[in-house]
Motif scaffolding. Sequence first.
Motif, PDB file in Angstrom:
ATOM      1  N   VAL A  10       0.848  -1.191   0.000  1.00  0.00           N
ATOM      2  CA  VAL A  10       0.000   0.000   0.000  1.00  0.00           C
ATOM      3  C   VAL A  10       0.886   1.245   0.000  1.00  0.00           C
ATOM      4  CG1 VAL A  10      -1.698   1.308   1.341  1.00  0.00           C
ATOM      5  CG2 VAL A  10      -1.859  -1.178   1.230  1.00  0.00           C
ATOM      6  N   GLU A  11       0.650   2.182  -0.909  1.00  0.00           N
ATOM      7  CA  GLU A  11       1.508   3.376  -0.986  1.00  0.00           C
ATOM      8  C   GLU A  11       0.864   4.609  -0.398  1.00  0.00           C
ATOM      9  OE1 GLU A  11       3.084   3.808  -4.893  1.00  0.00           O
ATOM     10  OE2 GLU A  11       4.172   1.905  -4.735  1.00  0.00           O
ATOM     11  N   ALA A  12      -0.462   4.725  -0.492  1.00  0.00           N
ATOM     12  CA  ALA A  12      -1.136   5.935   0.004  1.00  0.00           C
ATOM     13  C   ALA A  12      -1.965   5.597   1.238  1.00  0.00           C
ATOM     14  CB  ALA A  12      -2.044   6.495  -1.089  1.00  0.00           C
ATOM     15  N   VAL A  13      -2.158   6.584   2.120  1.00  0.00           N
ATOM     16  CA  VAL A  13      -3.072   6.383   3.243  1.00  0.00           C
ATOM     17  C   VAL A  13      -4.482   6.761   2.780  1.00  0.00           C
ATOM     18  CG1 VAL A  13      -1.280   6.760   4.977  1.00  0.00           C
ATOM     19  CG2 VAL A  13      -2.646   8.700   4.196  1.00  0.00           C
ATOM     20  N   PHE A  14      -5.496   6.242   3.482  1.00  0.00           N
ATOM     21  CA  PHE A  14      -6.881   6.410   2.989  1.00  0.00           C
ATOM     22  C   PHE A  14      -7.304   7.868   2.972  1.00  0.00           C
ATOM     23  CE2 PHE A  14     -10.017   7.284   6.411  1.00  0.00           C
ATOM     24  CZ  PHE A  14      -9.161   7.334   7.502  1.00  0.00           C
ATOM     25  N   ASP A  15      -6.790   8.662   3.960  1.00  0.00           N
ATOM     26  CA  ASP A  15      -7.138  10.087   4.027  1.00  0.00           C
ATOM     27  C   ASP A  15      -6.028  10.772   4.838  1.00  0.00           C
ATOM     28  OD1 ASP A  15      -8.118  12.622   4.550  1.00  0.00           O
ATOM     29  OD2 ASP A  15     -10.133  11.946   5.114  1.00  0.00           O
ATOM     30  N   SER A  16      -5.151  11.510   4.156  1.00  0.00           N
ATOM     31  CA  SER A  16      -3.970  12.041   4.841  1.00  0.00           C
ATOM     32  C   SER A  16      -4.348  13.020   5.958  1.00  0.00           C
ATOM     33  CB  SER A  16      -3.027  12.705   3.845  1.00  0.00           C
ATOM     34  OG  SER A  16      -3.701  13.752   3.163  1.00  0.00           O
ATOM     35  N   ALA A  17      -5.539  13.627   5.870  1.00  0.00           N
ATOM     36  CA  ALA A  17      -5.957  14.563   6.922  1.00  0.00           C
ATOM     37  C   ALA A  17      -6.326  13.831   8.212  1.00  0.00           C
ATOM     38  CB  ALA A  17      -7.149  15.389   6.430  1.00  0.00           C
ATOM     39  N   LYS A  18      -6.500  12.509   8.109  1.00  0.00           N
ATOM     40  CA  LYS A  18      -6.905  11.739   9.295  1.00  0.00           C
ATOM     41  C   LYS A  18      -5.778  10.872   9.852  1.00  0.00           C
ATOM     42  CE  LYS A  18     -11.845  11.647   8.313  1.00  0.00           C
ATOM     43  NZ  LYS A  18     -13.006  10.805   7.986  1.00  0.00           N
ATOM     44  N   VAL A  19      -4.550  11.111   9.384  1.00  0.00           N
ATOM     45  CA  VAL A  19      -3.416  10.308   9.839  1.00  0.00           C
ATOM     46  C   VAL A  19      -2.340  11.241  10.402  1.00  0.00           C
ATOM     47  CG1 VAL A  19      -1.603   8.692   9.144  1.00  0.00           C
ATOM     48  CG2 VAL A  19      -3.878   8.529   8.096  1.00  0.00           C
TER      49      VAL A  19
END
Lengths: 387, 166
Positions: free
Chosen positions: A19-28
């Motif tokens: 996995v390269e991207a997080v599901f929502d960068s504002a929530k990590v």
Amino acid sequence: MGQDGTSPLAISALARMGVEAVFDSAKVAVVVDHSSPSPIEGVSALHTMMREFGKRTGARVYDVGEGVCHQLIPEQGHVVPGDLMVGCDSHTCTYGALNVFSTGVGSTDGAAAMAAGKLWFKVPETMKVTYNGALAPGVFSKDLILYLVGQIRADGATYMSLEFGGPVIDALSVEARMTISNMAIEVGAKAGLMRADDKTLAWYQGRGGRAPAPVEPDANAVYSQEVVIDASAIGPQVAKPHTVDNVSPIEEVAGTPIAQGVLGTCTNGRLEDLGVAAGILAGRRVHPDVRFIVAPASRRVYLDAIEAGHIQTLVEAGAAVVTPGCGPCVGTHNGVPSDGENVISTANRNFKGRMGNSNAFIYLGSPATVAASVIEGRIADPRPYFG
Amino acid sequence: MTLTAKAFKYGDDINTDYIISGKYKFKSNDMEAMAVHAMEDLDAEYYKKVKPDGGFLVAGKNFGMGSSREQAPLVLIHSNTRAVLAKGFARIFFRNAINTGLPVVECDTDLIDDGDELEVDLEAGVVRDVTKGSEIPFAPLPPVMAQLLADGGLVEHFKKHGGFAL
């Protein structure tokens, strides 16, 4: 959320998942707090890995000096009442005081949550804990939660949610409530929830978070167990080595000589805690045989404590203030005790070896108990310092 | 799956600081190197005893209490611990064990002594104590957790299914 002891494993797990991207960068968010600033090159490499992860994915990185994750996540508006939140740190349950269902998970769980925005859960049973009465002078929320841990023990609420309430909780500040929820994990609980009241909602003003959506207990809620505690009958409590549930009233341990005191951590490193200690230490001196380490919970807390004069008071009394972070509590640096030494700390754990030396002895108490003890050079009852 | 090894028995309330101390956990991501320190505050010889032929870590109540460190199950896996048998587990350790592929068995461990040879049948839900000639039943894991464990943990599950498929 992850910290520097857990995020590197989560980042590696994400890579192994492909996995390269997080599901929502504002929530990590990831926080460099457990060994901050880095004491050795191995840790420096892990911190670099976290910074590169932030650049690559857009996730927020809180770096050296910003503070302890459990202060930053609510303080910086990442969570609001009604949220479900997971963190790769067992004390993630702290935000239960803010009506957030927050719970600690492992690094692979954290990786899955960052990748998918989802996780598997077992629905917990609930234990209701009610504090009646009122707190006596010199007695604090730390004493309330230590008392509960001593009563129901370390596995007393394994896999359950705790619901805290009653007139004593209502009367506490939001900061003091966080101390209680922080230690829900010390009885094995998954979460330590409280209702959101006017104080909770006021606390969120100006933090830039989303609109709160508080959650209330159902009118017909079923509890697996109910515990009612008369807070008026509780004095200062101390957890003795080497387990958090080995709790005694202070009278039983007063007089035990100490070599070090620690004020700070995700349990008791907030402005109010520094203020209580400064109130006791004003015009007094730390005992010559004692090192007194102070770690504010965040840069914001540190600045507020400077403005309030608490830092001046503590340093004049003999305190050594270190970078906001977890070091002294978790044994990575900033105050590893020597063989045979006793330490009194405002932290939440006193396991053998916790502070980095398995031949030291850790006692846990409130900021007031720690302040009184560092003055006297032995574990001391703080109540005489309150009129 | 049936696992076979010798029992290494410890007490109640073994916390994750005992399984792997914070002073090592924060230094490295190299689990093979950290595994030599597994359980060392309780038993300095743990790694040496278990590594060559494998073993079952057998404990009392509330195994794995304390911090969320996933290094705890990982150093046990890397020290060749085949499974942990306990009267009960702390929540986060239990999740981490499933997610990293370390079998956890909740059973009456009072019936097992240090050094007993055991066979653990995870599907049938039975521990056979070969030394004593006795059997200890246990409830097999619920399907969600059994599937994660069968896939080899959560990372392998994601690789196989491209996300959660539970």
